[in-house]
Design a protein around this motif. Sequence first.
Motif, PDB file in Angstrom:
ATOM      1  N   LYS A  49       0.845  -1.191   0.000  1.00 42.54           N
ATOM      2  CA  LYS A  49       0.000   0.000   0.000  1.00 42.54           C
ATOM      3  C   LYS A  49       0.876   1.235   0.000  1.00 42.54           C
ATOM      4  O   LYS A  49       1.880   1.299   0.690  1.00 42.54           O
ATOM      5  CB  LYS A  49      -0.901   0.038   1.227  1.00 42.54           C
ATOM      6  N   GLY A  92       0.500   5.445   0.461  1.00 40.17           N
ATOM      7  CA  GLY A  92      -0.387   6.529   0.827  1.00 40.17           C
ATOM      8  C   GLY A  92      -0.410   7.594  -0.255  1.00 40.17           C
ATOM      9  O   GLY A  92       0.625   7.952  -0.794  1.00 40.17           O
ATOM     10  N   CYS A 131     -16.889   9.957   0.904  1.00 39.84           N
ATOM     11  CA  CYS A 131     -16.785   8.748   1.730  1.00 39.84           C
ATOM     12  C   CYS A 131     -17.832   8.756   2.834  1.00 39.84           C
ATOM     13  O   CYS A 131     -18.437   7.720   3.119  1.00 39.84           O
ATOM     14  CB  CYS A 131     -15.383   8.629   2.321  1.00 39.84           C
ATOM     15  N   LYS A 141     -14.867   3.375   2.444  1.00 41.96           N
ATOM     16  CA  LYS A 141     -13.498   3.557   2.904  1.00 41.96           C
ATOM     17  C   LYS A 141     -12.775   4.426   1.879  1.00 41.96           C
ATOM     18  O   LYS A 141     -13.105   4.420   0.692  1.00 41.96           O
ATOM     19  CB  LYS A 141     -12.783   2.208   3.004  1.00 41.96           C
ATOM     20  N   ARG A 142     -11.786   5.185   2.323  1.00 41.81           N
ATOM     21  CA  ARG A 142     -11.039   6.082   1.445  1.00 41.81           C
ATOM     22  C   ARG A 142     -10.412   5.324   0.275  1.00 41.81           C
ATOM     23  O   ARG A 142     -10.498   5.745  -0.871  1.00 41.81           O
ATOM     24  CB  ARG A 142      -9.958   6.803   2.252  1.00 41.81           C
ATOM     25  N   GLU A 143      -9.789   4.181   0.579  1.00 42.49           N
ATOM     26  CA  GLU A 143      -9.133   3.394  -0.461  1.00 42.49           C
ATOM     27  C   GLU A 143     -10.122   2.901  -1.508  1.00 42.49           C
ATOM     28  O   GLU A 143      -9.826   2.879  -2.698  1.00 42.49           O
ATOM     29  CB  GLU A 143      -8.388   2.198   0.158  1.00 42.49           C
ATOM     30  N   TYR A 144     -11.310   2.487  -1.049  1.00 41.85           N
ATOM     31  CA  TYR A 144     -12.349   2.017  -1.975  1.00 41.85           C
ATOM     32  C   TYR A 144     -12.781   3.162  -2.896  1.00 41.85           C
ATOM     33  O   TYR A 144     -12.910   2.975  -4.105  1.00 41.85           O
ATOM     34  CB  TYR A 144     -13.560   1.479  -1.200  1.00 41.85           C
ATOM     35  N   ILE A 155     -11.132   5.879  -3.812  1.00 42.84           N
ATOM     36  CA  ILE A 155     -10.070   6.217  -4.765  1.00 42.84           C
ATOM     37  C   ILE A 155     -10.023   5.179  -5.883  1.00 42.84           C
ATOM     38  O   ILE A 155      -9.942   5.522  -7.068  1.00 42.84           O
ATOM     39  CB  ILE A 155      -8.707   6.350  -4.052  1.00 42.84           C
ATOM     40  N   ALA A 156     -10.084   3.893  -5.521  1.00 47.31           N
ATOM     41  CA  ALA A 156     -10.047   2.834  -6.530  1.00 47.31           C
ATOM     42  C   ALA A 156     -11.241   2.945  -7.478  1.00 47.31           C
ATOM     43  O   ALA A 156     -11.095   2.789  -8.698  1.00 47.31           O
ATOM     44  CB  ALA A 156     -10.026   1.462  -5.857  1.00 47.31           C
TER      45      ALA A 156
END
Length: 60
Positions: free
Chosen positions: A2, A4, A19, A25-28, A30-31
């Motif tokens: 990962k 950042g 979000c 989730k932040r990662e979700y 962005i993806a």
Amino acid sequence: MKVGLIFDQDVEDALAQACGDFNWKREYAIALIVREWLEESGYLPIHVPDESSNTEDTTE
């Protein structure tokens, strides 16, 4: 691995708001944003999720 990602403050604020609104989730988020841009720009084929599966994790 990962890594950042750091964005300008206005992007961070908008991302945090999205979000919160969608309970992602932040990662979700962005993806999802990157995937949709790549699909809309023709770099990836359009992904059609299988509606019968419930594997998408959007919770914190």
